[in-house]
Scaffold this active site. Sequence first.
Site, PDB file in Angstrom:
ATOM      1  N   SER A   1       7.687  -8.818  -0.761  1.00 42.78           N
ATOM      2  CA  SER A   1       6.492  -7.973  -0.650  1.00 42.78           C
ATOM      3  C   SER A   1       5.700  -7.960  -1.947  1.00 42.78           C
ATOM      4  CB  SER A   1       6.893  -6.536  -0.317  1.00 42.78           C
ATOM      5  OG  SER A   1       7.675  -6.497   0.838  1.00 42.78           O
TER       6      SER A   1
ATOM      7  N   GLN B   1      15.387  -9.294  -3.425  1.00 43.62           N
ATOM      8  CA  GLN B   1      14.453  -9.997  -2.549  1.00 43.62           C
ATOM      9  C   GLN B   1      13.014  -9.737  -3.009  1.00 43.62           C
ATOM     10  OE1 GLN B   1      13.564  -8.471   1.502  1.00 43.62           O
ATOM     11  NE2 GLN B   1      14.447 -10.397   2.214  1.00 43.62           N
ATOM     12  N   GLY B   2      12.378 -10.764  -3.513  1.00 45.39           N
ATOM     13  CA  GLY B   2      10.999 -10.630  -3.989  1.00 45.39           C
ATOM     14  C   GLY B   2      10.023 -11.217  -2.992  1.00 45.39           C
TER      15      GLY B   2
ATOM     16  N   GLU C   1      18.578 -10.744   9.109  1.00 46.42           N
ATOM     17  CA  GLU C   1      18.381  -9.349   8.745  1.00 46.42           C
ATOM     18  C   GLU C   1      18.450  -8.448   9.976  1.00 46.42           C
ATOM     19  OE1 GLU C   1      15.251  -8.798   5.985  1.00 46.42           O
ATOM     20  OE2 GLU C   1      14.797  -6.778   6.631  1.00 46.42           O
TER      21      GLU C   1
ATOM     22  N   SER D   1      14.162  -4.000  -4.020  1.00 41.16           N
ATOM     23  CA  SER D   1      15.381  -3.194  -4.147  1.00 41.16           C
ATOM     24  C   SER D   1      16.359  -3.892  -5.092  1.00 41.16           C
ATOM     25  CB  SER D   1      16.047  -3.016  -2.779  1.00 41.16           C
ATOM     26  OG  SER D   1      15.130  -2.470  -1.858  1.00 41.16           O
TER      27      SER D   1
HETATM   28  C1  LIG Z   1      13.248   1.466   1.033  1.00 42.98           C
HETATM   29  C2  LIG Z   1      12.495   0.173   1.053  1.00 42.98           C
HETATM   30  C3  LIG Z   1      13.074  -0.958   0.492  1.00 42.98           C
HETATM   31  C4  LIG Z   1      12.372  -2.158   0.488  1.00 42.98           C
HETATM   32  N1  LIG Z   1      12.977  -3.246  -0.110  1.00 42.98           N
HETATM   33  C5  LIG Z   1      12.262  -4.402  -0.207  1.00 42.98           C
HETATM   34  C6  LIG Z   1      12.810  -5.508  -0.911  1.00 42.98           C
HETATM   35  O1  LIG Z   1      13.924  -5.443  -1.431  1.00 42.98           O
HETATM   36  N2  LIG Z   1      12.083  -6.627  -1.015  1.00 42.98           N
HETATM   37  C7  LIG Z   1      10.838  -6.732  -0.449  1.00 42.98           C
HETATM   38  O2  LIG Z   1      10.243  -7.788  -0.556  1.00 42.98           O
HETATM   39  N3  LIG Z   1      10.279  -5.700   0.223  1.00 42.98           N
HETATM   40  C8  LIG Z   1      10.962  -4.536   0.342  1.00 42.98           C
HETATM   41  N4  LIG Z   1      10.400  -3.466   1.005  1.00 42.98           N
HETATM   42  C9  LIG Z   1       9.019  -3.587   1.481  1.00 42.98           C
HETATM   43  C10 LIG Z   1       8.844  -3.536   2.986  1.00 42.98           C
HETATM   44  O3  LIG Z   1       9.207  -4.753   3.563  1.00 42.98           O
HETATM   45  C11 LIG Z   1       7.370  -3.187   3.236  1.00 42.98           C
HETATM   46  O4  LIG Z   1       7.183  -1.858   2.807  1.00 42.98           O
HETATM   47  C12 LIG Z   1       6.967  -3.305   4.673  1.00 42.98           C
HETATM   48  O5  LIG Z   1       6.986  -4.646   5.087  1.00 42.98           O
HETATM   49  C13 LIG Z   1       5.578  -2.712   4.936  1.00 42.98           C
HETATM   50  O6  LIG Z   1       4.620  -3.187   4.041  1.00 42.98           O
HETATM   51  P1  LIG Z   1       3.676  -2.162   3.257  1.00 42.98           P
HETATM   52  O7  LIG Z   1       4.560  -1.164   2.596  1.00 42.98           O
HETATM   53  O8  LIG Z   1       2.773  -2.940   2.405  1.00 42.98           O
HETATM   54  O9  LIG Z   1       2.865  -1.398   4.342  1.00 42.98           O
HETATM   55  P2  LIG Z   1       1.518  -1.909   5.053  1.00 42.98           P
HETATM   56  O10 LIG Z   1       1.712  -3.280   5.546  1.00 42.98           O
HETATM   57  O11 LIG Z   1       0.364  -1.630   4.168  1.00 42.98           O
HETATM   58  O12 LIG Z   1       1.465  -0.932   6.291  1.00 42.98           O
HETATM   59  C14 LIG Z   1       0.911   0.379   6.229  1.00 42.98           C
HETATM   60  C15 LIG Z   1       0.801   0.903   7.663  1.00 42.98           C
HETATM   61  O13 LIG Z   1      -0.081   0.049   8.386  1.00 42.98           O
HETATM   62  C16 LIG Z   1       0.560  -0.449   9.541  1.00 42.98           C
HETATM   63  N5  LIG Z   1       0.129  -1.800   9.816  1.00 42.98           N
HETATM   64  C17 LIG Z   1       0.040  -2.849   8.970  1.00 42.98           C
HETATM   65  N6  LIG Z   1      -0.324  -3.952   9.614  1.00 42.98           N
HETATM   66  C18 LIG Z   1      -0.451  -3.613  10.918  1.00 42.98           C
HETATM   67  C19 LIG Z   1      -0.782  -4.321  12.097  1.00 42.98           C
HETATM   68  N7  LIG Z   1      -1.021  -5.619  12.096  1.00 42.98           N
HETATM   69  N8  LIG Z   1      -0.810  -3.632  13.249  1.00 42.98           N
HETATM   70  C20 LIG Z   1      -0.538  -2.307  13.281  1.00 42.98           C
HETATM   71  N9  LIG Z   1      -0.227  -1.591  12.215  1.00 42.98           N
HETATM   72  C21 LIG Z   1      -0.176  -2.246  11.030  1.00 42.98           C
HETATM   73  C22 LIG Z   1       2.033  -0.392   9.213  1.00 42.98           C
HETATM   74  O14 LIG Z   1       2.829  -0.348  10.390  1.00 42.98           O
HETATM   75  C23 LIG Z   1       2.122   0.873   8.400  1.00 42.98           C
HETATM   76  O15 LIG Z   1       2.213   1.970   9.255  1.00 42.98           O
HETATM   77  C24 LIG Z   1      11.079  -2.238   1.027  1.00 42.98           C
HETATM   78  C25 LIG Z   1      10.509  -1.102   1.589  1.00 42.98           C
HETATM   79  C26 LIG Z   1      11.188   0.095   1.599  1.00 42.98           C
HETATM   80  C27 LIG Z   1      10.518   1.299   2.199  1.00 42.98           C
END
Ligand SMILES: Cc1cc2nc3c(=O)[nH]c(=O)nc-3n(C[C@H](O)[C@H](O)[C@H](O)COP(=O)(O)OP(=O)(O)OC[C@H]3O[C@@H](n4cnc5c(N)ncnc54)[C@H](O)[C@@H]3O)c2cc1C
Lengths: 376, 307
Positions: free
Chosen positions: A124, A121-122, A239, A156
């Site tokens: 993020s 899944q691409g 999901e 992933s």
């Molecule tokens: C193990 C794992 C597997 C994953 N696999 C995939 C995958 O296969 N494909 C894929 O596309 N993605 C994948 N992801 C990505 C995942 O969907 C993102 O990590 C997630 O959506 C959060 O985005 P970010 O990491 O950029 O954090 P950010 O969005 O930068 O968030 C950082 C912090 O800020 C907070 N925050 C952000 N916006 C707000 C808001 N509006 N209000 C309050 N708080 C806020 C968040 O809650 C968090 O605490 C994976 C992540 C993990 C950990």
Amino acid sequence: MDLSYTAEEEDFRARLREWLGKALPALPPKPSPDDWPGRRVYDLGWQRTLYDAGYAYVHWDADPTTRLIFLEETERAGAPYVGANFVGLLHAGPTIAAEGTDAQRARWLEPILRGEEVWCQGFSEPDAGSDLAALRTRAWRDGDDYVVSGSKIWTSHAEVADWCELLVRTDPTAAKHRGITWLAMPMDAPGITVRPLRTLAGSAEFAEVFLDEVRVPVAHRVGAENDGWRVTMVTLSFERGTAFVGEVVACRRVLGELAREARANGRWDDPVLRRGLALLEAEFRALWRLTQWNVSEASAGGVPGVGGSVFKLRYSHARQELYDAAADVLGDAALDLDRPWVLDRLSSLSYTIAAGTSQIQRDIVAERILGLPKGR
Amino acid sequence: MRFRLTDDQRALRQGVRDLLARRFDRDALRAAVERPALDRALWRELGAAGFFALRLPETEGGVGLGLPEAVLAFEEAGRALLPGPLVATHLAAGRVPGAAEGETVVTTVDAGGLVEWLAAADVVDERGGEGGAAGGNGDAAGAVALRSVDPLTPLHRVPRRSRRTASEPVAVLLTAAEQLGTATRACELAVQHARAREQFGQPIGAFQAVKHLCAELLVRVEVARAAVYAAAVTADPADVAAARLLADEAAVRGARDCLQVYGGMGFTWEADVHLLLKRAWVRTRRAGGGTESEELLARELLSGAGR
Ligand SMILES: Cc1cc2nc3c(=O)[nH]c(=O)nc-3n(C[C@H](O)[C@H](O)[C@H](O)COP(=O)(O)OP(=O)(O)OC[C@H]3O[C@@H](n4cnc5c(N)ncnc54)[C@H](O)[C@@H]3O)c2cc1C
């Protein structure tokens, strides 16, 4: 309110149990967590075994109660987890089934079910996490192809995937939710570079994916151009459906093991620890009932709705508390990576982040269920 | 498996809700706070509606329904903050004459020695349990009134007894159902207030900190609801214990968070929030308190049963 299963459902359970009893001993040895090619072969092999036995349909066609029983029984029996088949079975596949053309369904669904192709899944990107609609990976038309440039992150299974469900921006001038398109990208196309990322647990579960003028046929677009956000939301609602059934069963088993370990090492006599485990037992009993409730609702009304956010929120925190409790039971041994539950404790840390952070889930619950105003 | 309310169950819940809206609305609640007497006419009306006789067989003049229906009725009572020894009277129906009809108000001496509504009650039921010792005046001798934290639950305490039996699971479950109703009410009040109250030029519900308090309120309610309803179906003591712990948490923390959403208004006597919290506190002490449920679940966990 009825928690009993119909004769038909019990019959399904009995036949599944019997089959699992024969199929599991015939499995090859589990590959090590770092052996990705080995894991791919193992996970696809299990999917093929399910397919041959007629169980591959369960994730898609079966009614939710049958799916619940399937996930419950396979977990109880210690069968392999969906693993590398996760995105194909639970994200990309259902999206194609719901939004794809006949030709697209014919091309992609069968290989997922037969355990022949792995999807990733691409979605993020470095600058588009919670704010997924801010994604910037660009795609423009060139004849019968889209040409795609940009980068994805946290993908992933990217290393072993054949296909990627990819979100790209096709109209940079439109409002951010309006200019997104959903593409199926072959992972062997020229211009793709996958760089594995090491997780805090030490393993490489996900990767960065760099895209440099990758050509994706227009025929690989699912849904209309610029309609990818809506197409994606169909995926995300799947999901948050029955995705955690097996895990709740597993957590309940772990709790029992923790109690016995605590009894063996003397910590059970500590009422604070003992009652803490009892509270978790209450918690996971309730989460199991909530699962049954959601499944019953889904049986009656179709696609699981935002109720999945309620479940995901509580479950992801409960899972972390479970492994914190495991650390209390283990004492100093909680610092030894070779002891059971220690790696699981590390893995559990991703639960409040992946698939929508807890903060985002709370927004969803407050705005879509409780009707509180948008804006923060 | 159909773990959802049937049409009949929905209708029953609505019926109880309508009755209470008519006979015990907010004005009645506030009037009762100022004059905490038991409304005998309302009690009889509840009796006539089958609230106490809900689970008695029809051959014994009851409604012939089961625990799930009783749980729904008690949830509504908890939502309306209906006062009185409802659980004890319900459990006495069929054993204590007049209890089923709402003519006789029955209270009980709880395991810890607390007695709710002693002065208003006609009968002190010794067991407060099903199929246990016959009704009749239990031993509330030497009971001393205490200044109850909840204006709508007068409390007495009897000197501690040596007898220590496990609490009746049905009493625990119906208490949990009341807590669930109160938790639901706390969530409703918090959300209403968050929509209506404006600060910094917008509804406070648009602030994420407030929004997230409300979301957690709902999550606790829904988790507790699944546990309470399931325990009503299985009647398994371990399920009941789990339901109780989660419903206690949903009610107490729910009322606390609701109070926070209300701001200064939440600290007043005038707002209803404190009534929710105080009643929830009283109920957490019933039937051995949460500790008894925790120890029961701990034993269950170790024995590996129910897995
Ligand atoms: C193990 C794992 C597997 C994953 N696999 C995939 C995958 O296969 N494909 C894929 O596309 N993605 C994948 N992801 C990505 C995942 O969907 C993102 O990590 C997630 O959506 C959060 O985005 P970010 O990491 O950029 O954090 P950010 O969005 O930068 O968030 C950082 C912090 O800020 C907070 N925050 C952000 N916006 C707000 C808001 N509006 N209000 C309050 N708080 C806020 C968040 O809650 C968090 O605490 C994976 C992540 C993990 C950990």
